[in-house]
Design a protein around this motif. Structure first.
Motif, PDB file in Angstrom:
ATOM      1  N   GLU A  32       1.171  -1.023   0.419  1.00 13.28           N
ATOM      2  CA  GLU A  32       0.319   0.180  -0.059  1.00 13.28           C
ATOM      3  C   GLU A  32       0.401   0.564  -0.193  1.00 13.28           C
ATOM      4  O   GLU A  32       1.995   1.558   1.175  1.00 13.28           O
ATOM      5  CB  GLU A  32      -0.454  -0.709   1.449  1.00 13.28           C
ATOM      6  CG  GLU A  32      -1.809   0.827   1.286  1.00 13.28           C
ATOM      7  CD  GLU A  32      -1.732   2.462   1.460  1.00 13.28           C
ATOM      8  OE1 GLU A  32      -2.782   2.996   0.801  1.00 13.28           O
ATOM      9  OE2 GLU A  32      -0.875   2.575   1.899  1.00 13.28           O
ATOM     10  N   GLN A  33       0.642   2.231  -0.196  1.00 16.64           N
ATOM     11  CA  GLN A  33       0.935   3.634  -0.554  1.00 16.64           C
ATOM     12  C   GLN A  33       0.250   4.654  -0.997  1.00 16.64           C
ATOM     13  O   GLN A  33      -1.043   4.755  -0.960  1.00 16.64           O
ATOM     14  CB  GLN A  33       2.288   3.254  -2.429  1.00 16.64           C
ATOM     15  CG  GLN A  33       3.155   2.110  -2.533  1.00 16.64           C
ATOM     16  CD  GLN A  33       3.723   1.853  -3.388  1.00 16.64           C
ATOM     17  OE1 GLN A  33       4.511   2.360  -3.770  1.00 16.64           O
ATOM     18  NE2 GLN A  33       4.022   0.788  -3.317  1.00 16.64           N
ATOM     19  N   ASP A  34       1.061   5.685  -1.142  1.00 22.96           N
ATOM     20  CA  ASP A  34       0.475   7.420  -0.279  1.00 22.96           C
ATOM     21  C   ASP A  34       0.719   8.817  -1.226  1.00 22.96           C
ATOM     22  O   ASP A  34       2.340   8.447  -1.139  1.00 22.96           O
ATOM     23  CB  ASP A  34      -0.292   7.076   0.350  1.00 22.96           C
ATOM     24  CG  ASP A  34       0.921   8.067   1.774  1.00 22.96           C
ATOM     25  OD1 ASP A  34       0.488   9.285   2.323  1.00 22.96           O
ATOM     26  OD2 ASP A  34       1.840   7.577   1.552  1.00 22.96           O
ATOM     27  N   LYS A  35       0.075   9.676  -1.647  1.00 21.78           N
ATOM     28  CA  LYS A  35       0.739  11.032  -1.339  1.00 21.78           C
ATOM     29  C   LYS A  35       0.032  11.709  -1.352  1.00 21.78           C
ATOM     30  O   LYS A  35      -1.441  11.892  -1.673  1.00 21.78           O
ATOM     31  CB  LYS A  35       1.406  10.787  -3.260  1.00 21.78           C
ATOM     32  CG  LYS A  35       1.515  12.125  -3.268  1.00 21.78           C
ATOM     33  CD  LYS A  35       2.430  12.672  -2.527  1.00 21.78           C
ATOM     34  CE  LYS A  35       3.292  14.338  -3.193  1.00 21.78           C
ATOM     35  NZ  LYS A  35       4.079  14.589  -2.585  1.00 21.78           N
ATOM     36  N   LYS A  36       0.279  12.434  -0.093  1.00 20.05           N
ATOM     37  CA  LYS A  36      -0.166  13.513   0.519  1.00 20.05           C
ATOM     38  C   LYS A  36      -1.972  12.989   0.155  1.00 20.05           C
ATOM     39  O   LYS A  36      -2.821  13.780   0.014  1.00 20.05           O
ATOM     40  CB  LYS A  36      -0.414  14.855  -0.224  1.00 20.05           C
ATOM     41  CG  LYS A  36       1.234  15.357   0.189  1.00 20.05           C
ATOM     42  CD  LYS A  36       1.414  16.621  -0.728  1.00 20.05           C
ATOM     43  CE  LYS A  36       2.481  16.696  -0.222  1.00 20.05           C
ATOM     44  NZ  LYS A  36       3.164  18.302  -1.168  1.00 20.05           N
ATOM     45  N   HIS A  37      -2.037  12.467   0.886  1.00 17.97           N
ATOM     46  CA  HIS A  37      -3.575  11.817   1.520  1.00 17.97           C
ATOM     47  C   HIS A  37      -4.465  11.203  -0.029  1.00 17.97           C
ATOM     48  O   HIS A  37      -5.619  11.558   0.036  1.00 17.97           O
ATOM     49  CB  HIS A  37      -4.521  12.979   1.923  1.00 17.97           C
ATOM     50  CG  HIS A  37      -4.251  13.790   3.203  1.00 17.97           C
ATOM     51  ND1 HIS A  37      -4.033  12.750   4.361  1.00 17.97           N
ATOM     52  CD2 HIS A  37      -3.837  14.787   2.917  1.00 17.97           C
ATOM     53  CE1 HIS A  37      -2.780  13.803   5.320  1.00 17.97           C
ATOM     54  NE2 HIS A  37      -3.382  14.461   5.034  1.00 17.97           N
ATOM     55  N   ARG A  38      -3.613  11.070  -0.676  1.00 17.36           N
ATOM     56  CA  ARG A  38      -3.950  10.187  -2.024  1.00 17.36           C
ATOM     57  C   ARG A  38      -3.862   8.927  -1.735  1.00 17.36           C
ATOM     58  O   ARG A  38      -2.164   8.591  -1.614  1.00 17.36           O
ATOM     59  CB  ARG A  38      -4.033  11.136  -3.609  1.00 17.36           C
ATOM     60  CG  ARG A  38      -4.569  12.214  -3.505  1.00 17.36           C
ATOM     61  CD  ARG A  38      -3.621  12.247  -4.595  1.00 17.36           C
ATOM     62  NE  ARG A  38      -4.301  11.908  -6.505  1.00 17.36           N
ATOM     63  CZ  ARG A  38      -3.507  12.478  -7.737  1.00 17.36           C
ATOM     64  NH1 ARG A  38      -2.827  12.710  -7.362  1.00 17.36           N
ATOM     65  NH2 ARG A  38      -3.584  11.706  -8.308  1.00 17.36           N
ATOM     66  N   TYR A  39      -4.344   7.899  -1.109  1.00 14.02           N
ATOM     67  CA  TYR A  39      -3.984   6.195  -1.353  1.00 14.02           C
ATOM     68  C   TYR A  39      -4.011   5.096  -2.182  1.00 14.02           C
ATOM     69  O   TYR A  39      -5.236   5.327  -3.212  1.00 14.02           O
ATOM     70  CB  TYR A  39      -4.436   5.534  -0.178  1.00 14.02           C
ATOM     71  CG  TYR A  39      -4.095   6.943   1.225  1.00 14.02           C
ATOM     72  CD1 TYR A  39      -2.914   6.305   1.512  1.00 14.02           C
ATOM     73  CD2 TYR A  39      -4.516   7.759   1.488  1.00 14.02           C
ATOM     74  CE1 TYR A  39      -3.221   6.955   3.394  1.00 14.02           C
ATOM     75  CE2 TYR A  39      -4.607   8.449   2.528  1.00 14.02           C
ATOM     76  CZ  TYR A  39      -2.726   7.890   3.513  1.00 14.02           C
ATOM     77  OH  TYR A  39      -2.835   8.430   4.639  1.00 14.02           O
ATOM     78  N   TYR A  40      -2.669   4.810  -2.101  1.00 13.67           N
ATOM     79  CA  TYR A  40      -3.195   3.164  -3.323  1.00 13.67           C
ATOM     80  C   TYR A  40      -2.539   2.306  -2.802  1.00 13.67           C
ATOM     81  O   TYR A  40      -1.552   1.705  -2.110  1.00 13.67           O
ATOM     82  CB  TYR A  40      -2.564   3.508  -4.434  1.00 13.67           C
ATOM     83  CG  TYR A  40      -2.801   5.033  -5.221  1.00 13.67           C
ATOM     84  CD1 TYR A  40      -3.781   5.138  -6.368  1.00 13.67           C
ATOM     85  CD2 TYR A  40      -1.955   6.454  -4.773  1.00 13.67           C
ATOM     86  CE1 TYR A  40      -3.579   6.350  -7.274  1.00 13.67           C
ATOM     87  CE2 TYR A  40      -2.271   6.994  -5.885  1.00 13.67           C
ATOM     88  CZ  TYR A  40      -2.979   7.411  -6.928  1.00 13.67           C
ATOM     89  OH  TYR A  40      -3.162   8.898  -7.300  1.00 13.67           O
ATOM     90  N   ILE A  41      -3.866   1.065  -3.356  1.00 20.54           N
ATOM     91  CA  ILE A  41      -3.023  -0.375  -3.447  1.00 20.54           C
ATOM     92  C   ILE A  41      -2.236  -0.656  -4.542  1.00 20.54           C
ATOM     93  O   ILE A  41      -3.061  -0.693  -5.446  1.00 20.54           O
ATOM     94  CB  ILE A  41      -3.779  -1.231  -2.271  1.00 20.54           C
ATOM     95  CG1 ILE A  41      -4.596  -0.957  -1.227  1.00 20.54           C
ATOM     96  CG2 ILE A  41      -3.624  -2.547  -2.589  1.00 20.54           C
ATOM     97  CD1 ILE A  41      -5.006  -1.780  -0.906  1.00 20.54           C
ATOM     98  N   VAL A  42      -1.084  -1.156  -4.389  1.00 20.80           N
ATOM     99  CA  VAL A  42      -0.503  -1.194  -5.728  1.00 20.80           C
ATOM    100  C   VAL A  42      -0.439  -2.708  -6.029  1.00 20.80           C
ATOM    101  O   VAL A  42       0.682  -3.254  -4.702  1.00 20.80           O
ATOM    102  CB  VAL A  42       1.258  -0.631  -6.012  1.00 20.80           C
ATOM    103  CG1 VAL A  42       0.966  -1.197  -7.619  1.00 20.80           C
ATOM    104  CG2 VAL A  42       0.374   0.599  -6.247  1.00 20.80           C
ATOM    105  N   SER A  43      -0.708  -3.714  -6.564  1.00 21.52           N
ATOM    106  CA  SER A  43      -0.759  -5.058  -6.419  1.00 21.52           C
ATOM    107  C   SER A  43       0.027  -5.665  -7.390  1.00 21.52           C
ATOM    108  O   SER A  43      -0.251  -5.280  -8.304  1.00 21.52           O
ATOM    109  CB  SER A  43      -2.276  -5.609  -6.440  1.00 21.52           C
ATOM    110  OG  SER A  43      -1.631  -6.632  -5.924  1.00 21.52           O
ATOM    111  N   ALA A  44       1.002  -6.577  -7.109  1.00 22.20           N
ATOM    112  CA  ALA A  44       1.983  -6.221  -8.452  1.00 22.20           C
ATOM    113  C   ALA A  44       2.223  -8.487  -8.446  1.00 22.20           C
ATOM    114  O   ALA A  44       2.506  -8.573  -7.379  1.00 22.20           O
ATOM    115  CB  ALA A  44       3.096  -5.814  -8.383  1.00 22.20           C
ATOM    116  N   MET A  45       3.066  -8.630  -9.550  1.00 23.54           N
ATOM    117  CA  MET A  45       2.974 -10.062  -9.334  1.00 23.54           C
ATOM    118  C   MET A  45       4.681 -10.272  -8.958  1.00 23.54           C
ATOM    119  O   MET A  45       5.068  -8.812  -8.859  1.00 23.54           O
ATOM    120  CB  MET A  45       3.185 -10.886 -11.092  1.00 23.54           C
ATOM    121  CG  MET A  45       2.044 -10.919 -11.337  1.00 23.54           C
ATOM    122  SD  MET A  45       1.054 -12.213 -10.902  1.00 23.54           S
ATOM    123  CE  MET A  45       2.192 -13.506 -11.440  1.00 23.54           C
TER     124      MET A  45
END
Length: 153
Positions: A32-45
């Protein structure tokens, strides 16, 4: 309180999603990663080479770039602990503003393995099952080429 591992597995059964479950010792990793209250889950092989600088540019995050979210955000937004962030973590209402980006390589796999909100169990399912689950909670699956060097997502 958010969904539990058992409630998530019950939901997969209710949706008649074929999966296999594997119990194992807890695993402590997070995507899980973020940038100034923008959050992303990046799910990779596991073998996908993600250039974080390029991904940050593709997401329009500017100079600060993408970085790991603080552990507190995992509990507040996703209602999971460190090591339990997977595509299933968007099941809780508190994660409605978290974007989920899935590696397009998942589509080439017969089965994909994820933790179901707890890192002492893994479930194996195909992408059709994952897509069905995500759509059942109002999420359209977004598959992207995480290795691309272009700025378009």
């Amino acid at each position: 309180m958010g969904f539990s591992k058992d409630q998530l597995l019950d939901r997969l059964q209710e949706l008649e999603i074929d999966y296999s479950k594997y119990e194992h010792p807890p695993v402590l990793t997070v995507e899980e990663q973020d940038k100034k209250h923008r959050y992303y889950i990046v799910s990779a092989m596991v073998d996908t080479k993600v250039d974080m600088k390029v991904l940050s540019q593709r997401l329009g995050l500017g100079k600060g770039g993408i970085r790991m979210a603080p552990e507190e955000a995992l509990g507040e937004l996703l209602q999971v602990s460190l090591g339990c962030v997977t595509p299933f973590a968007v099941v809780n209402e508190s994660s409605r503003d978290v974007s989920l980006l899935l590696d397009q390589k998942f589509k080439n796999q017969t089965r994909c393995i994820f933790h179901p909100l707890s890192n002492d169990v893994s479930v194996s399912l195909n992408t059709l099952g994952l897509d069905k689950f995500l759509k059942s909670i109002g999420r359209d699956p977004v598959y992207v080429d995480l290795e691309a060097n272009t700025l378009n997502l």
